[in-house]
Design an enzyme around this catalytic site. Sequence first.
Site, PDB file in Angstrom:
ATOM      1  N   PRO A 282     -16.723  -9.137 -67.946  1.00 45.60           N
ATOM      2  CA  PRO A 282     -17.881 -10.016 -67.824  1.00 45.60           C
ATOM      3  C   PRO A 282     -17.472 -11.451 -67.495  1.00 45.60           C
ATOM      4  O   PRO A 282     -16.481 -11.966 -68.023  1.00 45.60           O
ATOM      5  CB  PRO A 282     -18.526  -9.956 -69.217  1.00 45.60           C
ATOM      6  N   GLY A 283     -18.223 -12.074 -66.615  1.00 44.88           N
ATOM      7  CA  GLY A 283     -18.001 -13.485 -66.307  1.00 44.88           C
ATOM      8  C   GLY A 283     -19.244 -14.277 -66.684  1.00 44.88           C
ATOM      9  O   GLY A 283     -19.333 -14.917 -67.727  1.00 44.88           O
TER      10      GLY A 283
ATOM     11  N   CYS B 142     -24.895 -35.407 -46.812  1.00 43.57           N
ATOM     12  CA  CYS B 142     -25.616 -35.519 -45.552  1.00 43.57           C
ATOM     13  C   CYS B 142     -25.934 -34.157 -44.966  1.00 43.57           C
ATOM     14  O   CYS B 142     -25.421 -33.777 -43.913  1.00 43.57           O
ATOM     15  CB  CYS B 142     -24.796 -36.348 -44.578  1.00 43.57           C
TER      16      CYS B 142
HETATM   17  N1  LLP Z   1     -15.103  -8.183 -61.891  1.00 46.86           N
HETATM   18  C1  LLP Z   1     -15.067  -8.216 -60.550  1.00 46.86           C
HETATM   19  C2  LLP Z   1     -14.156  -7.333 -59.834  1.00 46.86           C
HETATM   20  C3  LLP Z   1     -15.907  -9.106 -59.856  1.00 46.86           C
HETATM   21  O1  LLP Z   1     -15.885  -9.121 -58.528  1.00 46.86           O
HETATM   22  C4  LLP Z   1     -16.768  -9.982 -60.576  1.00 46.86           C
HETATM   23  C5  LLP Z   1     -17.623 -10.939 -59.887  1.00 46.86           C
HETATM   24  C6  LLP Z   1     -16.755  -9.910 -61.989  1.00 46.86           C
HETATM   25  C7  LLP Z   1     -15.917  -8.993 -62.603  1.00 46.86           C
HETATM   26  C8  LLP Z   1     -17.622 -10.779 -62.843  1.00 46.86           C
HETATM   27  O2  LLP Z   1     -18.969 -10.524 -62.622  1.00 46.86           O
HETATM   28  P1  LLP Z   1     -20.077 -11.227 -63.533  1.00 46.86           P
HETATM   29  O3  LLP Z   1     -19.974 -10.648 -64.931  1.00 46.86           O
HETATM   30  O4  LLP Z   1     -19.829 -12.676 -63.524  1.00 46.86           O
HETATM   31  O5  LLP Z   1     -21.349 -10.851 -62.884  1.00 46.86           O
HETATM   32  N2  LLP Z   1     -20.713 -16.594 -57.026  1.00 46.86           N
HETATM   33  C9  LLP Z   1     -21.758 -15.658 -57.384  1.00 46.86           C
HETATM   34  C10 LLP Z   1     -21.237 -14.508 -58.215  1.00 46.86           C
HETATM   35  C11 LLP Z   1     -20.107 -13.752 -57.569  1.00 46.86           C
HETATM   36  C12 LLP Z   1     -19.572 -12.637 -58.412  1.00 46.86           C
HETATM   37  C13 LLP Z   1     -18.331 -12.053 -57.822  1.00 46.86           C
HETATM   38  N3  LLP Z   1     -17.682 -11.045 -58.618  1.00 46.86           N
HETATM   39  C14 LLP Z   1     -22.876 -16.420 -58.091  1.00 46.86           C
HETATM   40  O6  LLP Z   1     -22.771 -17.633 -58.234  1.00 46.86           O
HETATM   41  O7  LLP Z   1     -23.877 -15.817 -58.465  1.00 46.86           O
END
Ligand code: LLP
Length: 420
Positions: free
Chosen positions: A280-281, A348
């Site tokens: 999780p991120g 800009c």
């Molecule tokens: N594991 C892998 C292999 C991933 O590609 C990602 C996110 C995560 C874990 C974590 O996912 P999460 O739990 O955060 O959903 N920049 C975008 C989000 C890109 C996510 C990319 N991969 C935004 O700001 O919404």
Amino acid sequence: MSQPYPTPTLRAIDGALMLENVALQEIAARCGTPTYVYSRAALTSAFEAYQRALAGRRALVCYAVKANSNLGVLSVFARLGAGFDIVSGGELARVLAAGGDAGKVVFSGVGKSRAEMRRAIEAGIRCFNVESAAELERLDEVAGQLGRKAPIALRVNPDVDPKTHPYISTGLKSNKFGVAFDDAFALYRRASQLPNLRVSGVACHIGSQLLDPAPMAEAAQKVLGLVDKLAAEGIALDHIDLGGGLGIRYRDENPPAVADYLAPLLAVFAGRREELCFEPGRSLVGNAGLLLTRIEYLKPGADRNFAIVDAAMNDLARPALYDAYHEVVAVRARDVPARRYEIVGPICESGDFLAHDRSLAVADGDLLAILSAGAYGMTMSSNYNTRGRAAEVIVDGDRIHLVRERETVDSLYALEKPLA
Ligand code: LLP
């Protein structure tokens, strides 16, 4: 009263916003603006929700470093016993610098270089999540040169629709991620024959900001079928990595609680001995952070009113990039009539907006908090328009820790020189 803000530790006291026991006004006075502010208590409780939901099961929560890679944030998770999901050698270096345990690091990503592989093998990471046949061969070669066996999982692409924004969906056939589900079996056979690899697990990740647990459960079922098929072939896996993806509330979304999100997944693997890993991120950091910014100018217009703030798309790219919604609140209530504003930065480009059409009762010089900015905020920032990156602060009770200083202008071109 239920918490009016998506951040659990944010509240208004006598008309002034406080994060934990610190007034946001005080952070602006001490550290300036724009500044990212994170709550240690919110980071901790988000992580502990995963730990509680997984209690009694062999499991590892690997925080996805890409969401927020500040060393202060990483150190909070390292102390809680987290593992880490990295996608570059740079992220590995950050994890180690923050006191993270290399033995709990999984390395995802479609483009790992030889140097990154070498460094990760030497550090003794837990697993490489391999995303192609070519990567498998390269990793075997690099491990062989080091006289080591590299632990691997294949990241399989389960081809399920996560029903999220197309830019952040990763588990469809059409995405660049993972190996095709139908090729996985043959690739595992190949991996098990390569002398310098140790087959350890399987990984999948279908997308981000998921609000419905059903697609994940569908992916988990598919992965389980593969695990059983491999076991019948004599290839026993020790861990199953189900990736990240749980969504958060930005506006009016209703994401499942961590326990409710995990329950159907745990049910799929009930009674199994494999360790379950998660990456999780966003759900660990997104609502633990906000971006504090100051209004430089109010600019009333015939068509629209603009609130021009000192943060911009280089600080928080999500609105410009994904048309993402972030709640915007005034840090101190003011007795003026509310008006509707476009919240924009000094860059800009017409695409430089942080929020559209928000009702605010504010004056020049007032502070605004842009909420739910703890994930993919600072990590996606840039120096566009030669703007130094924001400072970062962690609030802990009544203490303010400056965990990243504001970038100075001369540091922005320190690596450059005029033609001789
Ligand atoms: N594991 C892998 C292999 C991933 O590609 C990602 C996110 C995560 C874990 C974590 O996912 P999460 O739990 O955060 O959903 N920049 C975008 C989000 C890109 C996510 C990319 N991969 C935004 O700001 O919404």
